[in-house]
Design an enzyme around this catalytic site. Structure first.
Site, mmCIF file in Angstrom:
data_model
loop_
_atom_site.group_PDB
_atom_site.id
_atom_site.type_symbol
_atom_site.label_atom_id
_atom_site.label_comp_id
_atom_site.label_asym_id
_atom_site.label_seq_id
_atom_site.Cartn_x
_atom_site.Cartn_y
_atom_site.Cartn_z
ATOM 1 N N SER A 92 -1.402 -3.985 0.471
ATOM 2 C CA SER A 92 -1.808 -5.272 -0.076
ATOM 3 C C SER A 92 -2.574 -6.092 0.960
ATOM 4 O O SER A 92 -3.592 -5.654 1.477
ATOM 5 C CB SER A 92 -0.569 -6.010 -0.608
ATOM 6 O OG SER A 92 -0.922 -7.124 -1.364
ATOM 7 N N HIS A 149 1.757 -2.313 -8.190
ATOM 8 C CA HIS A 149 1.643 -2.823 -6.832
ATOM 9 C C HIS A 149 2.932 -2.682 -6.022
ATOM 10 O O HIS A 149 2.877 -2.516 -4.802
ATOM 11 C CB HIS A 149 1.223 -4.300 -6.880
ATOM 12 C CG HIS A 149 0.616 -4.788 -5.599
ATOM 13 N ND1 HIS A 149 -0.580 -4.320 -5.122
ATOM 14 C CD2 HIS A 149 1.054 -5.698 -4.690
ATOM 15 C CE1 HIS A 149 -0.872 -4.922 -3.977
ATOM 16 N NE2 HIS A 149 0.113 -5.757 -3.695
ATOM 17 N N ASP A 169 -3.547 -2.561 -10.418
ATOM 18 C CA ASP A 169 -2.123 -2.248 -10.284
ATOM 19 C C ASP A 169 -1.243 -3.459 -10.569
ATOM 20 O O ASP A 169 -0.057 -3.460 -10.252
ATOM 21 C CB ASP A 169 -1.830 -1.688 -8.888
ATOM 22 C CG ASP A 169 -2.023 -2.715 -7.778
ATOM 23 O OD1 ASP A 169 -2.417 -3.864 -8.084
ATOM 24 O OD2 ASP A 169 -1.783 -2.379 -6.603
#
Length: 320
Positions: A121, A287, A265
Site C-alpha cells: 500500500s 487490499h 482491490d
C-alpha cells in the site's frame, strides 16, 4: 423416523453452511497457523528483507502482525527478515526518511551492504523514496498493491479535510486514531492524516512521481526493471469480497465504488499498483488479503505467505 430424517437434514445443512463460510478462508487460515516451510534455503536471499507497512499500518500490536504469518514463513526458509515501524499516517517523504534511518540501522546490525524492500500500500511509495535517495543501500524494491499513481479513495477524502467546519474535526479524529495505532505498536512517530491523504491522492502521487520516477510505467504495463542498480517488482489483487467470514470485505466493496468499475482491490487500482517487473496484476485478493489479513481469512486457494516465499526465492535466484 421422520424426526430422525429432519435432524439429519439439519446437520447436513449446517455442515454445508460451515463449508460455505469457512471454505474461502481455509488455505489462508492454514498459512496463518503455520505449514510446510519447503526446501531448506528456499527463501535465503543474499540481502535482508525489510517489510514496510502502509497507511494506518504497524509492525505488530500485541500478537497481531500487520504482515500476518509472512515474516515467519520467510524466516523458515532461511531469509533474514525485518519489519519496519514508521508513521501510520504522514507524507511519503516523512515515512521515507523514517524508513531510511531504519535501513541504516538494519545494515549496521546485519553487516549486509543492501536490503530488499517490500512495501504494501503506502509502503510502496515509501520504499521507492529510500531507493531514490539512497540507491546504494537498496538491492530491490517490491510494491505489493502500492499506491504508485494515487487512489480515487484518497481523492474523495482530501476535499473532506478542507471543509471549514468538519475538516478540522476529521483531521484531528483520524490523526488521533493513527496516533493510537502508533502508541499500541510502540512506534513514537508523528502522525498527520491530511498529509497522508494528500500523498495517497492522484495529485500527490503525481508530484512524488515527478521526483521519484524509477520503475513507474509509461502506461498500464511494466516499468523499467532496473534503475540505478535497483530492481523493481510489483503485484496486486483485483477483488474486494473474497470470503464471507471477513467483515472488512464489505467495507472494501464500498470503497471500490470510487473506481467506477475499473479493476481494483478495494483501495488501490490495478494500474496504480504497477511498478517495474509486474509479477501478476490479477490475484483473487483484496487490499487486506495481500498481507494475509484478517488472520489468514483470504479467498479460496490463496496462500498469501507462499507468494512472499516465492518472491524471496525469485530474489535469491537473481542474486539479491
Amino acid at each position: 423416523m421422520k424426526r430422525d430424517v429432519i435432524r439429519r437434514v439439519r446437520v447436513a445443512v449446517a455442515a454445508g453452511l460451515c463449508l460455505l463460510f469457512a471454505g474461502p478462508g481455509y488455505s489462508g487460515w492454514l498459512s496463518f497457523h503455520g505449514g510446510d516451510s519447503g526446501p531448506a534455503g528456499y527463501t535465503e536471499t543474499r540481502y535482508p528483507i525489510v517489510l514496510v507497512h502502509g497507511w494506518f499500518g504497524f509492525d505488530a500490536i500485541g500478537p497481531i502482525d500487520y504482515f500476518s504469518a509472512i515474516p515467519e514463513a520467510l524466516r523458515e526458509g532461511g531469509a533474514e527478515v525485518y519489519v519496519a515501524q514508521i508513521s501510520a499516517a504522514n507524507y511519503t517523504e516523512v515515512r521515507g526518511e523514517q524508513l531510511l534511518a531504519q535501513v541504516r540501522e538494519i545494515l549496521a546490525l546485519s553487516g549486509a551492504e543492501k536490503v530488499n524492500l517490500i512495501g504494501h500500500s503506502h509502503g510502496g511509495p515509501t520504499t521507492r523514496y529510500v531507493a531514490g535517495v539512497a540507491p546504494e543501500l537498496v538491492a530491490s524494491v517490491t510494491s505489493v498493491a502500492g499506491v504508485n499513481r494515487g487512489s480515487p479513495v484518497a481523492d474523495f477524502l482530501v476535499p473532506a479535510h478542507d471543509e471549514p467546519v468538519s475538516g478540522p474535526l476529521l483531521d484531528r479524529t483520524v490523526t488521533a486514531l493513527a496516533g493510537l495505532v502508533d502508541l499500541l505498536s510502540d512506534g513514537g512517530y508523528p502522525q498527520d492524516s491530511r498529509a497522508a491523504q494528500y500523498s495517497l491522492s492522484t495529485r500527490g502521487a503525481a508530484e512524488f512521481n515527478a521526483r521519484f520516477s524509477a520503475g513507474i510505467p509509461a502506461d498500464c504495463g511494466d516499468g523499467e526493471h532496473v534503475v540505478d542498480g535497483v530492481r523493481y517488482y510489483s503485484w496486486t489483487g483485483i477483488r474486494q469480497v473474497t470470503t464471507l467470514v471477513d467483515p472488512t470485505d464489505s467495507l472494501l466493496a464500498i470503497t471500490a465504488t470510487a473506481f467506477r468499475g475499473k479493476p481494483n482491490d478495494g483501495l488501490v487500482g490495478q494500474c496504480s499498483s504497477k511498478l517495474g517487473e509486474v509479477i501478476r496484476d490479477d490475484y483473487a485478493q483484496n487490499h487486506l488479503d495481500e498481507i494475509n489479513q484478517v488472520a489468514g481469512l483470504v479467498g479460496f486457494g490463496q496462500d498469501v505467505p507462499e507468494l512472499y516465499r516465492q518472491h524471496a526465492n525469485r530474489l535469491k535466484n537473481a542474486g539479491l
